[in-house]
Motif scaffolding. Structure first.
Motif, PDB file in Angstrom:
ATOM      1  N   GLY A  24       7.162  -9.434  -4.362  1.00 63.13           N
ATOM      2  CA  GLY A  24       6.061  -8.865  -5.134  1.00 63.13           C
ATOM      3  C   GLY A  24       4.811  -9.715  -5.048  1.00 63.13           C
ATOM      4  N   ILE A  25       4.978 -11.021  -5.126  1.00 62.32           N
ATOM      5  CA  ILE A  25       3.833 -11.920  -5.020  1.00 62.32           C
ATOM      6  C   ILE A  25       3.202 -11.810  -3.637  1.00 62.32           C
ATOM      7  N   VAL A  26       4.039 -11.759  -2.602  1.00 64.00           N
ATOM      8  CA  VAL A  26       3.524 -11.620  -1.234  1.00 64.00           C
ATOM      9  C   VAL A  26       2.770 -10.302  -1.082  1.00 64.00           C
ATOM     10  N   GLY A  27       3.313  -9.225  -1.662  1.00 67.78           N
ATOM     11  CA  GLY A  27       2.640  -7.928  -1.592  1.00 67.78           C
ATOM     12  C   GLY A  27       1.297  -7.939  -2.303  1.00 67.78           C
ATOM     13  N   LEU A  28       1.231  -8.599  -3.437  1.00 75.48           N
ATOM     14  CA  LEU A  28      -0.040  -8.673  -4.166  1.00 75.48           C
ATOM     15  C   LEU A  28      -1.060  -9.537  -3.430  1.00 75.48           C
ATOM     16  N   ILE A  29      -0.604 -10.621  -2.819  1.00 72.19           N
ATOM     17  CA  ILE A  29      -1.514 -11.459  -2.042  1.00 72.19           C
ATOM     18  C   ILE A  29      -2.022 -10.697  -0.821  1.00 72.19           C
ATOM     19  N   TYR A  30      -1.127  -9.948  -0.166  1.00 78.33           N
ATOM     20  CA  TYR A  30      -1.532  -9.153   0.993  1.00 78.33           C
ATOM     21  C   TYR A  30      -2.554  -8.089   0.586  1.00 78.33           C
ATOM     22  N   THR A  31      -2.364  -7.501  -0.594  1.00 78.81           N
ATOM     23  CA  THR A  31      -3.327  -6.533  -1.105  1.00 78.81           C
ATOM     24  C   THR A  31      -4.692  -7.182  -1.317  1.00 78.81           C
ATOM     25  N   ALA A  74      -4.115   2.229   1.826  1.00 80.75           N
ATOM     26  CA  ALA A  74      -3.284   1.052   2.082  1.00 80.75           C
ATOM     27  C   ALA A  74      -3.327   0.095   0.892  1.00 80.75           C
ATOM     28  N   LEU A  75      -4.508  -0.090   0.320  1.00 82.56           N
ATOM     29  CA  LEU A  75      -4.619  -0.953  -0.859  1.00 82.56           C
ATOM     30  C   LEU A  75      -3.776  -0.441  -2.015  1.00 82.56           C
ATOM     31  N   ILE A  76      -3.820   0.852  -2.246  1.00 82.18           N
ATOM     32  CA  ILE A  76      -3.058   1.440  -3.352  1.00 82.18           C
ATOM     33  C   ILE A  76      -1.562   1.298  -3.113  1.00 82.18           C
ATOM     34  N   VAL A  77      -1.115   1.608  -1.899  1.00 81.00           N
ATOM     35  CA  VAL A  77       0.317   1.542  -1.604  1.00 81.00           C
ATOM     36  C   VAL A  77       0.841   0.114  -1.716  1.00 81.00           C
ATOM     37  N   TYR A  78       0.182  -0.835  -1.065  1.00 81.68           N
ATOM     38  CA  TYR A  78       0.647  -2.219  -1.119  1.00 81.68           C
ATOM     39  C   TYR A  78       0.526  -2.805  -2.520  1.00 81.68           C
ATOM     40  N   ILE A 106       0.719  -1.138  -5.446  1.00 79.92           N
ATOM     41  CA  ILE A 106       1.758  -0.572  -6.314  1.00 79.92           C
ATOM     42  C   ILE A 106       3.126  -1.147  -5.970  1.00 79.92           C
ATOM     43  N   LEU A 107       3.430  -1.252  -4.666  1.00 75.77           N
ATOM     44  CA  LEU A 107       4.712  -1.840  -4.272  1.00 75.77           C
ATOM     45  C   LEU A 107       4.815  -3.296  -4.724  1.00 75.77           C
ATOM     46  N   GLY A 108       3.743  -4.047  -4.609  1.00 81.60           N
ATOM     47  CA  GLY A 108       3.747  -5.435  -5.062  1.00 81.60           C
ATOM     48  C   GLY A 108       3.985  -5.544  -6.555  1.00 81.60           C
ATOM     49  N   ILE A 109       3.341  -4.685  -7.326  1.00 78.25           N
ATOM     50  CA  ILE A 109       3.516  -4.711  -8.787  1.00 78.25           C
ATOM     51  C   ILE A 109       4.935  -4.313  -9.161  1.00 78.25           C
ATOM     52  N   VAL A 110       5.473  -3.278  -8.517  1.00 75.85           N
ATOM     53  CA  VAL A 110       6.837  -2.825  -8.830  1.00 75.85           C
ATOM     54  C   VAL A 110       7.856  -3.909  -8.487  1.00 75.85           C
ATOM     55  N   PHE A 111       7.740  -4.513  -7.310  1.00 73.17           N
ATOM     56  CA  PHE A 111       8.682  -5.578  -6.933  1.00 73.17           C
ATOM     57  C   PHE A 111       8.560  -6.767  -7.872  1.00 73.17           C
TER      58      PHE A 111
END
Length: 64
Positions: free
Chosen positions: A15-22, A38-42, A44-49
């Motif tokens: 999740g942290i990696v996904g948020l940083i990538y966003t 892409a911003l929305i998808v990454y 949301i996935l980062g927040i959920v994880f």
């Protein structure tokens, strides 16, 4: 080692990696529709994880 706790830590890190990538994508976007999707998808996935990992770590009791 508790498998649930390990999996919770792994989800948290993902999740942290996904948020940083966003955040990295956000700094380099030009505002096109594809960039925003892409911003929305990454994001949301980062927040959920991240949230599910934190919840799993907190709810798992230590048993030694």
């Amino acid at each position: 080692m508790n498998l649930k706790r390990f999996f919770g830590g792994l989800l948290t890190i993902l999740g942290i990696v996904g948020l940083i990538y966003t955040a990295v994508l956000f700094t380099g976007t030009s505002g096109e529709t594809r960039d925003v999707k892409a911003l929305i998808v990454y994001g949301i996935l980062g927040i959920v994880f991240f949230m599910s990992g934190i919840s799993l770590v907190r709810s798992t009791k230590d048993e030694s």
